[in-house]
Design a protein around this motif. Structure first.
Motif, PDB file in Angstrom:
ATOM      1  N   LEU A   1       1.981  -2.260   5.149  1.00  0.00           N
ATOM      2  CA  LEU A   1       0.929  -1.515   4.471  1.00  0.00           C
ATOM      3  C   LEU A   1       0.011  -2.454   3.696  1.00  0.00           C
ATOM      4  N   ALA A   2       0.578  -3.463   3.054  1.00  0.00           N
ATOM      5  CA  ALA A   2      -0.231  -4.430   2.313  1.00  0.00           C
ATOM      6  C   ALA A   2      -1.202  -5.150   3.243  1.00  0.00           C
ATOM      7  N   LEU A   3      -0.745  -5.476   4.433  1.00  0.00           N
ATOM      8  CA  LEU A   3      -1.617  -6.140   5.404  1.00  0.00           C
ATOM      9  C   LEU A   3      -2.660  -5.172   5.953  1.00  0.00           C
ATOM     10  N   MET A   4      -2.297  -3.906   6.061  1.00  0.00           N
ATOM     11  CA  MET A   4      -3.278  -2.888   6.465  1.00  0.00           C
ATOM     12  C   MET A   4      -4.378  -2.781   5.417  1.00  0.00           C
ATOM     13  N   VAL A   5      -3.987  -2.829   4.140  1.00  0.00           N
ATOM     14  CA  VAL A   5      -4.966  -2.782   3.051  1.00  0.00           C
ATOM     15  C   VAL A   5      -5.922  -3.973   3.126  1.00  0.00           C
TER      16      VAL A   5
ATOM     17  N   GLN B   1      -3.148  10.949   8.586  1.00  0.00           N
ATOM     18  CA  GLN B   1      -3.387  10.919  10.017  1.00  0.00           C
ATOM     19  C   GLN B   1      -3.974   9.603  10.511  1.00  0.00           C
ATOM     20  N   SER B   2      -4.464   8.781   9.626  1.00  0.00           N
ATOM     21  CA  SER B   2      -5.151   7.575  10.065  1.00  0.00           C
ATOM     22  C   SER B   2      -4.814   6.395   9.159  1.00  0.00           C
ATOM     23  N   ARG B   3      -5.106   5.194   9.671  1.00  0.00           N
ATOM     24  CA  ARG B   3      -4.899   3.983   8.886  1.00  0.00           C
ATOM     25  C   ARG B   3      -5.779   3.994   7.643  1.00  0.00           C
ATOM     26  N   THR B   4      -7.004   4.490   7.791  1.00  0.00           N
ATOM     27  CA  THR B   4      -7.923   4.530   6.657  1.00  0.00           C
ATOM     28  C   THR B   4      -7.364   5.383   5.522  1.00  0.00           C
ATOM     29  N   GLU B   5      -6.839   6.546   5.882  1.00  0.00           N
ATOM     30  CA  GLU B   5      -6.230   7.415   4.869  1.00  0.00           C
ATOM     31  C   GLU B   5      -5.048   6.733   4.211  1.00  0.00           C
TER      32      GLU B   5
ATOM     33  N   VAL C   1      -3.951   2.401  -2.179  1.00  0.00           N
ATOM     34  CA  VAL C   1      -4.743   1.884  -3.305  1.00  0.00           C
ATOM     35  C   VAL C   1      -4.662   2.837  -4.500  1.00  0.00           C
ATOM     36  N   GLN C   2      -4.796   4.134  -4.213  1.00  0.00           N
ATOM     37  CA  GLN C   2      -4.783   5.131  -5.299  1.00  0.00           C
ATOM     38  C   GLN C   2      -3.452   5.158  -6.046  1.00  0.00           C
ATOM     39  N   HIS C   3      -2.363   4.960  -5.341  1.00  0.00           N
ATOM     40  CA  HIS C   3      -1.038   5.079  -5.966  1.00  0.00           C
ATOM     41  C   HIS C   3      -0.381   3.728  -6.195  1.00  0.00           C
ATOM     42  N   HIS C   4      -1.167   2.663  -6.034  1.00  0.00           N
ATOM     43  CA  HIS C   4      -0.678   1.296  -6.322  1.00  0.00           C
ATOM     44  C   HIS C   4       0.625   1.022  -5.570  1.00  0.00           C
ATOM     45  N   LEU C   5       0.623   1.310  -4.269  1.00  0.00           N
ATOM     46  CA  LEU C   5       1.841   1.132  -3.467  1.00  0.00           C
ATOM     47  C   LEU C   5       2.056  -0.311  -3.042  1.00  0.00           C
ATOM     48  N   VAL C   6       1.002  -1.108  -3.106  1.00  0.00           N
ATOM     49  CA  VAL C   6       1.127  -2.519  -2.702  1.00  0.00           C
ATOM     50  C   VAL C   6       0.483  -3.413  -3.761  1.00  0.00           C
TER      51      VAL C   6
END
Length: 213
Positions: free
Chosen positions: A161-165, A198-202, A208-213
């Motif tokens: 997920l961090a790399l997706m960001v 449903q998507s990578r963008t979402e 980012v919103q929930h500070h997951l990475v």
């Protein structure tokens, strides 16, 4: 094995030749198991089941093309007497639910000991399920964990997920983490499912919103 019971006929489905070779060697040392064939993808597995009618199939889940869940579902629908043991490296709750719903009888991890795997195969022939402790814990976690976004992401999924960001695509992520593209595809699919998007963008927005990475 008793005199009255014939050997349990076992098929191996895995896209990695080394894994197939190791499982074949394991089966060869036991008098009550008979290896009836190997397949490296879902289509080969279905042909093998049609030709050999094994008692038990050891099924990898992350494979290119038809994955293990789809293959398990097809086997369960076409050959309901064949027992499928999911044998995977991924103790992911989403995957556990999917493959069990698809018709797998048991769920084991590839680090299972030889004695435990032998017992699971014998149990499967008798119609008795076996669930790895890690898989059982994953099921419990899914039910009891607080329902905040990303609470059930594994450490590896957080890496992906961090790399997706950062904007990396699947081939780039595979190269960065030194894993196969099919493995990355599995992780991304799991991330989307766990985040309920449903998507990578979402997924990136939620991260980012929930500070997951």
């Amino acid at each position: 094995m008793t005199d009255q019971q014939t050997p349990t006929r076992v098929a191996i489905v895995d896209d990695h030749a080394m894994v197939r070779s190791g499982l074949a060697a394991f089966l060869a040392v036991s008098d009550d198991f008979e290896l009836v064939g190997e397949a490296e993808n879902g289509n080969q597995a279905l042909r093998l089941c049609a030709e050999q009618q094994p008692d038990v199939v050891l099924m990898d889940l992350v494979m290119p093309g038809m994955d293990g869940v789809a293959t398990t579902r097809a086997i369960h629908e076409r050959f309901p007497n064949i027992r499928v043991i999911a044998l995977t490296s991924f103790p992911e709750d989403r995957l556990i639910h999917e493959v069990l719903e698809a018709g797998a009888l048991s769920y084991l991890l590839k680090n299972v000991g030889a004695d435990d795997l032998a017992r699971a195969i014998r149990a499967a022939r008798a119609g008795q399920p076996t669930l790895a402790p890690e898989a059982a814990q994953a099921l419990i976690t899914r039910v009891t964990a607080p329902k905040t976004p990303g609470h059930d992401l594994s450490p590896r999924e957080r890496e992906v997920l961090a790399l997706m960001v950062q904007g990396l695509n699947n081939p780039d992520i595979a190269e960065k983490l030194v894993v196969g593209r099919s493995t990355v595809k599995f992780h991304v699919s799991s991330i989307l499912g766990k985040l309920g998007v449903q998507s990578r963008t979402e997924a990136v927005v939620v991260a980012v919103q929930h500070h997951l990475v």
